[in-house]
Scaffold this motif. Sequence first.
Motif, PDB file in Angstrom:
ATOM      1  N   ASN A  89     -48.646  -0.319 -56.399  1.00  0.00           N
ATOM      2  CA  ASN A  89     -49.631  -1.144 -56.086  1.00  0.00           C
ATOM      3  C   ASN A  89     -50.774  -0.846 -56.808  1.00  0.00           C
ATOM      4  O   ASN A  89     -51.658   0.216 -56.642  1.00  0.00           O
ATOM      5  CB  ASN A  89     -49.841  -1.228 -54.326  1.00  0.00           C
ATOM      6  CG  ASN A  89     -51.188  -1.964 -54.010  1.00  0.00           C
ATOM      7  OD1 ASN A  89     -51.757  -2.984 -54.905  1.00  0.00           O
ATOM      8  ND2 ASN A  89     -51.552  -1.705 -52.793  1.00  0.00           N
ATOM      9  N   TRP A  90     -51.059  -1.581 -57.991  1.00  0.00           N
ATOM     10  CA  TRP A  90     -52.020  -1.259 -58.909  1.00  0.00           C
ATOM     11  C   TRP A  90     -53.366  -1.483 -58.254  1.00  0.00           C
ATOM     12  O   TRP A  90     -54.621  -1.035 -58.675  1.00  0.00           O
ATOM     13  CB  TRP A  90     -52.095  -1.986 -60.267  1.00  0.00           C
ATOM     14  CG  TRP A  90     -50.649  -1.716 -60.940  1.00  0.00           C
ATOM     15  CD1 TRP A  90     -49.546  -2.477 -60.897  1.00  0.00           C
ATOM     16  CD2 TRP A  90     -50.346  -0.546 -61.532  1.00  0.00           C
ATOM     17  NE1 TRP A  90     -48.481  -1.680 -61.496  1.00  0.00           N
ATOM     18  CE2 TRP A  90     -49.009  -0.380 -61.736  1.00  0.00           C
ATOM     19  CE3 TRP A  90     -51.308   0.763 -61.649  1.00  0.00           C
ATOM     20  CZ2 TRP A  90     -48.524   0.619 -62.523  1.00  0.00           C
ATOM     21  CZ3 TRP A  90     -50.586   1.886 -62.342  1.00  0.00           C
ATOM     22  CH2 TRP A  90     -49.291   1.615 -62.702  1.00  0.00           C
ATOM     23  N   PHE A  91     -53.647  -2.425 -57.261  1.00  0.00           N
ATOM     24  CA  PHE A  91     -54.918  -2.497 -56.248  1.00  0.00           C
ATOM     25  C   PHE A  91     -55.285  -1.494 -55.540  1.00  0.00           C
ATOM     26  O   PHE A  91     -56.171  -1.577 -54.870  1.00  0.00           O
ATOM     27  CB  PHE A  91     -54.725  -3.879 -56.108  1.00  0.00           C
ATOM     28  CG  PHE A  91     -56.193  -4.737 -55.631  1.00  0.00           C
ATOM     29  CD1 PHE A  91     -57.203  -4.562 -56.682  1.00  0.00           C
ATOM     30  CD2 PHE A  91     -56.411  -5.160 -54.376  1.00  0.00           C
ATOM     31  CE1 PHE A  91     -58.428  -5.072 -56.310  1.00  0.00           C
ATOM     32  CE2 PHE A  91     -57.751  -5.577 -54.085  1.00  0.00           C
ATOM     33  CZ  PHE A  91     -58.420  -5.542 -54.882  1.00  0.00           C
ATOM     34  N   GLU A  92     -54.326  -0.417 -55.403  1.00  0.00           N
ATOM     35  CA  GLU A  92     -54.625   0.404 -54.259  1.00  0.00           C
ATOM     36  C   GLU A  92     -56.176   1.206 -54.563  1.00  0.00           C
ATOM     37  O   GLU A  92     -56.257   1.618 -55.576  1.00  0.00           O
ATOM     38  CB  GLU A  92     -53.737   1.452 -54.383  1.00  0.00           C
ATOM     39  CG  GLU A  92     -53.635   2.802 -53.366  1.00  0.00           C
ATOM     40  CD  GLU A  92     -52.514   3.680 -53.367  1.00  0.00           C
ATOM     41  OE1 GLU A  92     -52.973   4.700 -53.218  1.00  0.00           O
ATOM     42  OE2 GLU A  92     -51.446   3.504 -53.795  1.00  0.00           O
ATOM     43  N   PRO A  93     -56.901   1.151 -53.609  1.00  0.00           N
ATOM     44  CA  PRO A  93     -58.203   1.761 -53.847  1.00  0.00           C
ATOM     45  C   PRO A  93     -58.066   3.378 -54.459  1.00  0.00           C
ATOM     46  O   PRO A  93     -57.222   4.076 -53.888  1.00  0.00           O
ATOM     47  CB  PRO A  93     -58.991   1.956 -52.453  1.00  0.00           C
ATOM     48  CG  PRO A  93     -58.361   0.704 -51.670  1.00  0.00           C
ATOM     49  CD  PRO A  93     -56.709   0.766 -52.322  1.00  0.00           C
ATOM     50  N   GLY A  94     -58.982   3.607 -55.439  1.00  0.00           N
ATOM     51  CA  GLY A  94     -58.792   4.787 -56.040  1.00  0.00           C
ATOM     52  C   GLY A  94     -57.870   5.294 -56.869  1.00  0.00           C
ATOM     53  O   GLY A  94     -57.859   6.414 -57.401  1.00  0.00           O
ATOM     54  N   LEU A  95     -56.774   4.375 -56.931  1.00  0.00           N
ATOM     55  CA  LEU A  95     -55.577   4.568 -57.788  1.00  0.00           C
ATOM     56  C   LEU A  95     -56.016   4.954 -59.265  1.00  0.00           C
ATOM     57  O   LEU A  95     -55.628   5.956 -59.979  1.00  0.00           O
ATOM     58  CB  LEU A  95     -54.678   3.535 -57.605  1.00  0.00           C
ATOM     59  CG  LEU A  95     -53.243   3.791 -58.600  1.00  0.00           C
ATOM     60  CD1 LEU A  95     -52.474   5.263 -58.101  1.00  0.00           C
ATOM     61  CD2 LEU A  95     -52.174   2.577 -58.513  1.00  0.00           C
ATOM     62  N   LEU A  96     -56.742   4.095 -60.029  1.00  0.00           N
ATOM     63  CA  LEU A  96     -57.062   4.573 -61.299  1.00  0.00           C
ATOM     64  C   LEU A  96     -57.712   5.648 -61.517  1.00  0.00           C
ATOM     65  O   LEU A  96     -57.535   6.203 -62.444  1.00  0.00           O
ATOM     66  CB  LEU A  96     -57.879   2.971 -61.710  1.00  0.00           C
ATOM     67  CG  LEU A  96     -57.341   1.752 -62.093  1.00  0.00           C
ATOM     68  CD1 LEU A  96     -58.453   0.581 -62.581  1.00  0.00           C
ATOM     69  CD2 LEU A  96     -56.074   1.666 -62.878  1.00  0.00           C
TER      70      LEU A  96
END
Length: 124
Positions: A103-110
């Motif tokens: 889930n690339w939109f997961e908060p803090g993932l980037l």
Amino acid sequence: MDYSPDDWVILRVSFVTRDRTFTQLRVLGGWRGGYLSGDGWRINSGIQAIHADDIEYRFLGQSGSLYLCRRGGYRMSRIMASGLEELKRQPTVVDAEVLEDRNWFEPGLLEALLSTAADDTAAK
């Protein structure tokens, strides 16, 4: 400019310059050609922000480009693999790897992926 690849993956790319080493997440997109055109690939300038809905992810690049990537389109095509190999041959590229789909939109993932990559690069 907006791009809508048929297939796409996220790359974690480590670069080295004269005075520093840094890591970026980039979109590698692939397009299937037709009768009049061949297959193609393109790598964005580095992911700055992500937006998403139920249909697609929208990756904003450092250059201002927007990659509209369908959910379910996360896969590497043969033409994209050749683009990845070309990227790896660039003199400033230390490493480039395809990340697993998530889930690339997961908060803090980037931020987490980039900080892990920075730690890995520092250890080399």
